[in-house]
Design a protein around this motif. Sequence first.
Motif, PDB file in Angstrom:
ATOM      1  N   PHE A  49       0.825  -1.194   0.000  1.00 26.34           N
ATOM      2  CA  PHE A  49       0.000   0.000   0.000  1.00 26.34           C
ATOM      3  C   PHE A  49       0.865   1.253   0.000  1.00 26.34           C
ATOM      4  O   PHE A  49       1.929   1.278   0.628  1.00 26.34           O
ATOM      5  N   LEU A  50       0.379   2.250  -0.714  1.00 20.55           N
ATOM      6  CA  LEU A  50       0.963   3.586  -0.668  1.00 20.55           C
ATOM      7  C   LEU A  50      -0.118   4.505  -0.129  1.00 20.55           C
ATOM      8  O   LEU A  50      -1.274   4.426  -0.549  1.00 20.55           O
ATOM      9  N   VAL A  51       0.256   5.371   0.792  1.00 18.81           N
ATOM     10  CA  VAL A  51      -0.669   6.368   1.318  1.00 18.81           C
ATOM     11  C   VAL A  51      -0.101   7.733   0.959  1.00 18.81           C
ATOM     12  O   VAL A  51       1.005   8.079   1.390  1.00 18.81           O
ATOM     13  N   ALA A  54       3.456   7.586  -0.192  1.00 19.09           N
ATOM     14  CA  ALA A  54       4.492   7.022   0.693  1.00 19.09           C
ATOM     15  C   ALA A  54       4.201   5.548   0.963  1.00 19.09           C
ATOM     16  O   ALA A  54       3.076   5.193   1.315  1.00 19.09           O
ATOM     17  N   PRO A  55       5.218   4.690   0.819  1.00 14.37           N
ATOM     18  CA  PRO A  55       5.016   3.265   1.081  1.00 14.37           C
ATOM     19  C   PRO A  55       4.680   3.008   2.553  1.00 14.37           C
ATOM     20  O   PRO A  55       5.284   3.597   3.447  1.00 14.37           O
ATOM     21  N   VAL A  56       3.737   2.112   2.785  1.00 13.53           N
ATOM     22  CA  VAL A  56       3.365   1.735   4.144  1.00 13.53           C
ATOM     23  C   VAL A  56       4.362   0.742   4.704  1.00 13.53           C
ATOM     24  O   VAL A  56       4.684   0.770   5.886  1.00 13.53           O
ATOM     25  N   ALA A  62      -3.172  -0.085  11.481  1.00 12.27           N
ATOM     26  CA  ALA A  62      -3.941   0.729  12.422  1.00 12.27           C
ATOM     27  C   ALA A  62      -3.177   1.997  12.818  1.00 12.27           C
ATOM     28  O   ALA A  62      -3.777   2.960  13.280  1.00 12.27           O
ATOM     29  N   SER A  63      -1.872   2.005  12.611  1.00 10.64           N
ATOM     30  CA  SER A  63      -1.070   3.183  12.974  1.00 10.64           C
ATOM     31  C   SER A  63      -0.882   4.150  11.804  1.00 10.64           C
ATOM     32  O   SER A  63      -0.328   5.231  11.983  1.00 10.64           O
ATOM     33  N   VAL A  64      -1.336   3.757  10.618  1.00  5.74           N
ATOM     34  CA  VAL A  64      -1.159   4.591   9.424  1.00  5.74           C
ATOM     35  C   VAL A  64      -2.372   5.523   9.294  1.00  5.74           C
ATOM     36  O   VAL A  64      -3.476   5.081   8.961  1.00  5.74           O
ATOM     37  N   GLN A  65      -2.149   6.800   9.588  1.00  8.08           N
ATOM     38  CA  GLN A  65      -3.215   7.797   9.543  1.00  8.08           C
ATOM     39  C   GLN A  65      -3.512   8.195   8.100  1.00  8.08           C
ATOM     40  O   GLN A  65      -2.596   8.316   7.283  1.00  8.08           O
TER      41      GLN A  65
END
Length: 81
Positions: A49-51, A54-56, A62-65
Amino acid sequence: MRYWAAAKAATGTAEEPYAARTLAEALDAARRRHAGSPEFARVLLRCSFLVDGAPVGTRDHASVQLAEGGTVEVLPPFAGG
Protein backbone atom coordinates in the motif's frame (compact mmCIF):
# COMPACT_ATOMS: atom_id res chain seq x y z
CA MET A 1 -8.69 4.15 -2.82
CA ARG A 2 -7.12 3.21 -6.12
CA TYR A 3 -6.99 -0.43 -7.07
CA TRP A 4 -4.43 -1.85 -9.47
CA ALA A 5 -4.16 -5.12 -11.43
CA ALA A 6 -5.71 -8.07 -9.54
CA ALA A 7 -7.23 -5.78 -6.89
CA LYS A 8 -8.98 -3.81 -9.63
CA ALA A 9 -10.24 -7.02 -11.22
CA ALA A 10 -11.52 -8.35 -7.88
CA THR A 11 -13.42 -5.15 -7.02
CA GLY A 12 -14.61 -4.39 -10.53
CA THR A 13 -13.58 -0.76 -10.13
CA ALA A 14 -10.42 1.31 -10.48
CA GLU A 15 -11.13 3.57 -7.52
CA GLU A 16 -13.62 4.42 -4.82
CA PRO A 17 -13.80 6.91 -1.95
CA TYR A 18 -12.98 6.04 1.64
CA ALA A 19 -14.16 7.52 4.92
CA ALA A 20 -11.65 6.31 7.48
CA ARG A 21 -9.04 7.65 9.86
CA THR A 22 -6.56 4.80 9.44
CA LEU A 23 -5.51 2.40 6.73
CA ALA A 24 -6.87 -0.50 8.80
CA GLU A 25 -10.31 1.14 8.95
CA ALA A 26 -10.28 1.84 5.20
CA LEU A 27 -9.31 -1.75 4.38
CA ASP A 28 -11.95 -3.18 6.74
CA ALA A 29 -14.60 -1.02 5.04
CA ALA A 30 -13.40 -2.14 1.60
CA ARG A 31 -13.59 -5.80 2.68
CA ARG A 32 -17.18 -5.27 3.82
CA ARG A 33 -18.08 -3.42 0.59
CA HIS A 34 -16.66 -6.24 -1.51
CA ALA A 35 -17.74 -9.14 0.71
CA GLY A 36 -19.29 -10.78 -2.35
CA SER A 37 -15.81 -11.16 -3.86
CA PRO A 38 -13.78 -13.76 -1.94
CA GLU A 39 -10.97 -13.08 -4.41
CA PHE A 40 -10.68 -9.50 -3.10
CA ALA A 41 -9.93 -10.72 0.43
CA ARG A 42 -7.28 -13.10 -0.94
CA VAL A 43 -5.70 -10.38 -3.10
CA LEU A 44 -5.48 -7.96 -0.16
CA LEU A 45 -3.31 -10.43 1.74
CA ARG A 46 -0.62 -10.07 -0.94
CA CYS A 47 -0.90 -6.31 -1.54
CA SER A 48 1.37 -3.48 -0.61
CA PHE A 49 0.00 0.00 0.00
CA LEU A 50 0.96 3.59 -0.67
CA VAL A 51 -0.67 6.37 1.32
CA ASP A 52 -0.38 9.74 -0.37
CA GLY A 53 2.58 8.39 -2.33
CA ALA A 54 4.49 7.02 0.69
CA PRO A 55 5.02 3.26 1.08
CA VAL A 56 3.36 1.74 4.14
CA GLY A 57 5.84 -1.14 4.30
CA THR A 58 5.55 -3.32 7.39
CA ARG A 59 3.91 -0.68 9.61
CA ASP A 60 0.77 -1.71 11.48
CA HIS A 61 -2.14 -0.57 9.32
CA ALA A 62 -3.94 0.73 12.42
CA SER A 63 -1.07 3.18 12.97
CA VAL A 64 -1.16 4.59 9.42
CA GLN A 65 -3.21 7.80 9.54
CA LEU A 66 -5.22 8.85 6.49
CA ALA A 67 -5.85 12.44 5.48
CA GLU A 68 -9.23 13.60 4.28
CA GLY A 69 -9.06 13.68 0.49
CA GLY A 70 -5.88 11.59 0.47
CA THR A 71 -5.07 8.63 -1.72
CA VAL A 72 -4.55 4.98 -0.84
CA GLU A 73 -3.00 2.87 -3.61
CA VAL A 74 -3.67 -0.89 -3.38
CA LEU A 75 -0.85 -2.65 -5.23
CA PRO A 76 -0.85 -6.41 -5.78
CA PRO A 77 2.48 -7.99 -6.70
CA PHE A 78 3.32 -7.23 -10.32
CA ALA A 79 5.08 -9.73 -12.58
CA GLY A 80 8.66 -8.76 -13.27
CA GLY A 81 8.47 -5.90 -10.80
